[in-house]
Design an enzyme around this catalytic site. Structure first.
Site, PDB file in Angstrom:
ATOM      1  N   ARG A   1      -5.626  51.240  39.180  1.00  0.00           N
ATOM      2  CA  ARG A   1      -4.837  52.471  39.144  1.00  0.00           C
ATOM      3  C   ARG A   1      -3.574  52.149  38.375  1.00  0.00           C
ATOM      4  NH1 ARG A   1      -4.548  56.814  43.241  1.00  0.00           N
ATOM      5  NH2 ARG A   1      -6.711  56.396  43.705  1.00  0.00           N
TER       6      ARG A   1
ATOM      7  N   ASP B   1      -8.994  65.422  42.504  1.00  0.00           N
ATOM      8  CA  ASP B   1     -10.381  64.940  42.420  1.00  0.00           C
ATOM      9  C   ASP B   1     -11.213  65.409  43.616  1.00  0.00           C
ATOM     10  OD1 ASP B   1      -9.084  63.194  44.199  1.00  0.00           O
ATOM     11  OD2 ASP B   1     -10.472  61.565  43.762  1.00  0.00           O
TER      12      ASP B   1
ATOM     13  N   ASP C   1      -6.948  68.067  46.533  1.00  0.00           N
ATOM     14  CA  ASP C   1      -6.216  67.301  45.524  1.00  0.00           C
ATOM     15  C   ASP C   1      -7.055  67.331  44.236  1.00  0.00           C
ATOM     16  OD1 ASP C   1      -8.237  65.582  46.325  1.00  0.00           O
ATOM     17  OD2 ASP C   1      -6.991  63.783  46.305  1.00  0.00           O
TER      18      ASP C   1
ATOM     19  N   GLU D   1      -8.687  59.986  58.088  1.00  0.00           N
ATOM     20  CA  GLU D   1      -7.411  59.270  58.029  1.00  0.00           C
ATOM     21  C   GLU D   1      -6.296  60.293  57.862  1.00  0.00           C
ATOM     22  OE1 GLU D   1      -7.348  56.525  54.771  1.00  0.00           O
ATOM     23  OE2 GLU D   1      -7.543  58.078  53.256  1.00  0.00           O
TER      24      GLU D   1
ATOM     25  N   LYS E   1     -14.286  59.917  51.888  1.00  0.00           N
ATOM     26  CA  LYS E   1     -13.660  61.209  52.163  1.00  0.00           C
ATOM     27  C   LYS E   1     -14.175  62.251  51.179  1.00  0.00           C
ATOM     28  CE  LYS E   1      -9.400  59.677  49.864  1.00  0.00           C
ATOM     29  NZ  LYS E   1      -9.705  58.248  49.745  1.00  0.00           N
TER      30      LYS E   1
ATOM     31  N   SER F   1      -7.030  60.383  41.260  1.00  0.00           N
ATOM     32  CA  SER F   1      -6.871  61.230  42.439  1.00  0.00           C
ATOM     33  C   SER F   1      -5.637  62.124  42.313  1.00  0.00           C
ATOM     34  CB  SER F   1      -6.824  60.358  43.690  1.00  0.00           C
ATOM     35  OG  SER F   1      -6.910  61.155  44.846  1.00  0.00           O
TER      36      SER F   1
ATOM     37  N   ASP G   1     -11.261  64.991  46.806  1.00  0.00           N
ATOM     38  CA  ASP G   1     -11.735  64.187  47.945  1.00  0.00           C
ATOM     39  C   ASP G   1     -10.829  64.355  49.165  1.00  0.00           C
ATOM     40  OD1 ASP G   1      -9.601  62.651  47.022  1.00  0.00           O
ATOM     41  OD2 ASP G   1     -10.678  60.744  47.073  1.00  0.00           O
ATOM     42  N   ARG G   2      -9.682  65.043  48.983  1.00  0.00           N
ATOM     43  CA  ARG G   2      -8.801  65.310  50.118  1.00  0.00           C
ATOM     44  C   ARG G   2      -8.676  66.822  50.323  1.00  0.00           C
ATOM     45  NH1 ARG G   2      -6.272  60.544  48.211  1.00  0.00           N
ATOM     46  NH2 ARG G   2      -5.471  59.225  49.887  1.00  0.00           N
TER      47      ARG G   2
ATOM     48  N   THR H   1      -6.706  50.601  57.386  1.00  0.00           N
ATOM     49  CA  THR H   1      -6.370  51.812  56.625  1.00  0.00           C
ATOM     50  C   THR H   1      -7.263  51.944  55.395  1.00  0.00           C
ATOM     51  OG1 THR H   1      -4.116  51.272  57.251  1.00  0.00           O
ATOM     52  CG2 THR H   1      -4.406  53.054  55.678  1.00  0.00           C
TER      53      THR H   1
END
Length: 558
Positions: free
Chosen positions: A9, A270, A268, A370, A384, A111, A272-273, A346
């Protein structure tokens, strides 16, 4: 750049510390060699590659270009590649790995990071993100394969290759078929008057959430017009991260007011959230925290399972997971209802891998979450997934509406039944690794060498777990049960008043994060007193342990 369990990243641009054609080629060459070493049937099974809509005009880098270069690397070595022909949500990559039994998956995405960033996320054959030792093995292989192979840049070669496959149509059909196994109230969905607003925050989510609503027989949500189409500049938001609070949802609130929608679903970039907001009777909007939505979805998914389970004994094989910095509400529900709860380190890489282990033992993993608004609601994706979470939340809200209940009222009912869990999380920004190291060193040598704090302001410390060093004061041998990692900082303090606070560094951003929670047994309904106590604990944590003025830390701003 360093290749870790989160892959890569960084900002797009020139140089070895940035995401660009060369660093993508080098990374993929190393990953390819590592896979060859681990899978004798790599050339039979192959890999999947997906990408989001990020692009960087000044350097010419884009997620699509990086994905094509990665595909070219594998195809040049005779490895079949399932390359999505268009943008997709991140969860489609782990779904495809599992569905087609491939060796690995790559998703090119950053993301919810700022617009200049991109990333390279890697999944193993089990459909979960990689964990150690794969990160070290891949990193080593990248070091050994730095020189680009012949024709590494010529991505046109892949278009005529028989090794190139496009899974887009197949996955669009199969994924939406699979998530329908989580649809339990189709008749209510068809008739509900509840209206939803959806925003994809200039990312990939719009089309896929529309399709998910269709799969559940729900009327399509109103899409925020200024944000529904992908735009790598994210022009309407400061940060494209629905976690950052109400600022990202300004346009959603306006559309909801205009169209009479009571619930906002925000992905978000991408997808996934998922963030969720609901209009209260006062006219105010409540944005649910990740822990609150985790409590609601956990309650809902368990209730649906219970109502549809024919065998009362099956509960002994039912599991839910959450990360160690998330609310312990699932633990409270599990204790009362009789299923299993486990916490992991985490990040979804841990929950995805643990879920797969449990599923391989014949267990049912119903849900994992999470606090960073990540939810795994469907066993077909071991990561996720903001698309399935959005539509399952919509069905839950539609069902509750038939009982004249809002999401907020149901959340209170969950807390009334299982005990209030009040949480508060935030972060400080710090760009100097030395300051971060010093801050954590001070906590480990608080009252002399190798001594942790015995109190934090007026709050007495009753237990300490340090997952950087592996120390845990609550264990007979003082050794932590969860895996430890020397490369990241993470200390959890338990307080005599029942409070818990964790301080940790972020793996992808220059942040020191903290998470705090106070849990009350069922029947203790003095929520305001609990909130006041937690606020005071957090203030003490900031003042005595973070020392923001002394360490020149920058506070989170709304």
């Amino acid at each position: 750049m360093e290749f870790g369990t989160a892959g890569l990243r960084a900002a797009m641009g020139a140089g070895i510390s940035h995401m660009n054609d060369l660093t993508i080629i080098q990374t993929t060459q190393g990953f390819c060699r590592y896979l060859e070493k681990n899978f004798s049937d790599l050339k039979k099974r192959g890999v999947v590659i997906g990408f989001d809509a990020r692009a960087h005009l000044s350097s010419g880098g884009s997620s699509k270009r990086f994905a094509r270069l990665a595909a070219n690397t594998f195809i040049s070595q005779g490895v079949p590649v399932y390359l999505f022909s268009d943008i997709i949500p991140t969860p489609f990559v782990p779904y495809t790995v599992t569905h087609l039994k491939l060796c690995a998956g790559i998703m090119v995405t950053a993301s919810h990071n700022p617009k200049q960033d991109n990333g390279y996320k890697v999944y193993w054959e089990n459909g979960a993100q990689i964990i150690s030792p794969h990160d070290k093995g891949i990193s080593q292989a990248i070091e050994e394969n730095q020189e680009p192979w012949p024709q590494a840049w010529d991505d046109r070669l892949i278009d005529s290759s028989p090794l190139l496959h496009d899974p887009y149509a197949m996955v669009n059909k199969e994924y939406f078929k699979d998530i329908q196994k989580q649809c339990f109230y189709r008749n209510i969905n068809k008739e509900t008057n509840l209206k939803f607003v959806h925003t994809s925050v200039h990312g990939v989510g719009h089309k896929f959430v529309q399709l998910a609503f269709k799969a559940f027989d729900l009327s399509p949500p109103f899409a925020v017009p200024e944000q529904k189409d992908p735009d790598p500049d994210f022009p309407t938001v400061k940060y494209p991260n629905p976690e950052e609070g109400k600022g990202v949802l300004t346009l959603s609130f306006a559309l909801a007011e205009k169209d009479g929608a009571r619930i906002i679903l925000a992905n978000d970039p991408d997808a996934d959230r998922l963030a969720v907001a609901e209009k209260q009777e006062s006219g105010e909007w409540k944005v649910f925290s990740g822990n609150e939505l985790g409590a609601l979805l956990g309650w809902w998914i368990f209730t649906c399972w219970k109502n549809n389970s024919r065998d009362a004994r099956a509960i002994k094989d039912v599991y839910m997971l959450s990360s160690t910095v998330s609310s312990k509400i699932l633990r409270a529900i599990a204790l009362k209802e009789g299923f299993h709860f486990e916490e992991t380190l985490t990040g979804f890489k841990w929950m995805g891998n643990r879920a797969k282990q449990l599923m391989d033992q014949g267990k049912a993993v119903l849900f994992a979450f999470e606090e960073a608004i990540g939810y795994m609601c469907c066993p077909a994706v071991l990561d996720k997934d903001g698309v399935s979470a959005a539509v399952i939340t919509a069905e839950m809200a539609s069902f509750l509406a038939t009982r004249n209940l809002s999401l907020s009222q149901q959340l209170k009912a969950v807390y009334d039944e299982y005990g209030f869990h009040i949480t508060k999380a935030s972060y400080f920004i710090c760009h100097d690794p030395k300051v971060i190291q010093q801050l954590f060193d001070n906590l480990r040598n608080f009252d002399g060498k190798n001594t942790y704090p015995k109190s934090c302001g007026r709050f007495k410390v009753s237990g300490i777990r340090d997952l950087t060093t592996g120390y845990d004061s609550s264990q007979p041998d003082q050794k932590a049960i969860l895996p430890t990692s020397k490369s990241s900082q993470m200390i959890t303090f338990t307080f005599a008043n029942g409070g818990v606070a964790t301080m940790r560094t972020s793996g992808t951003e220059p942040k020191i994060k903290y998470y705090s929670e106070l849990c009350a047994p069922p029947g203790n309904s003095d929520v305001e007193q609990l909130k006041k106590e937690l606020d005071e604990l957090v203030n003490a944590l900031e003042k005595h342990f973070f020392q923001p003025e002394k360490n020149k830390l920058q506070r989170k701003t709304e």
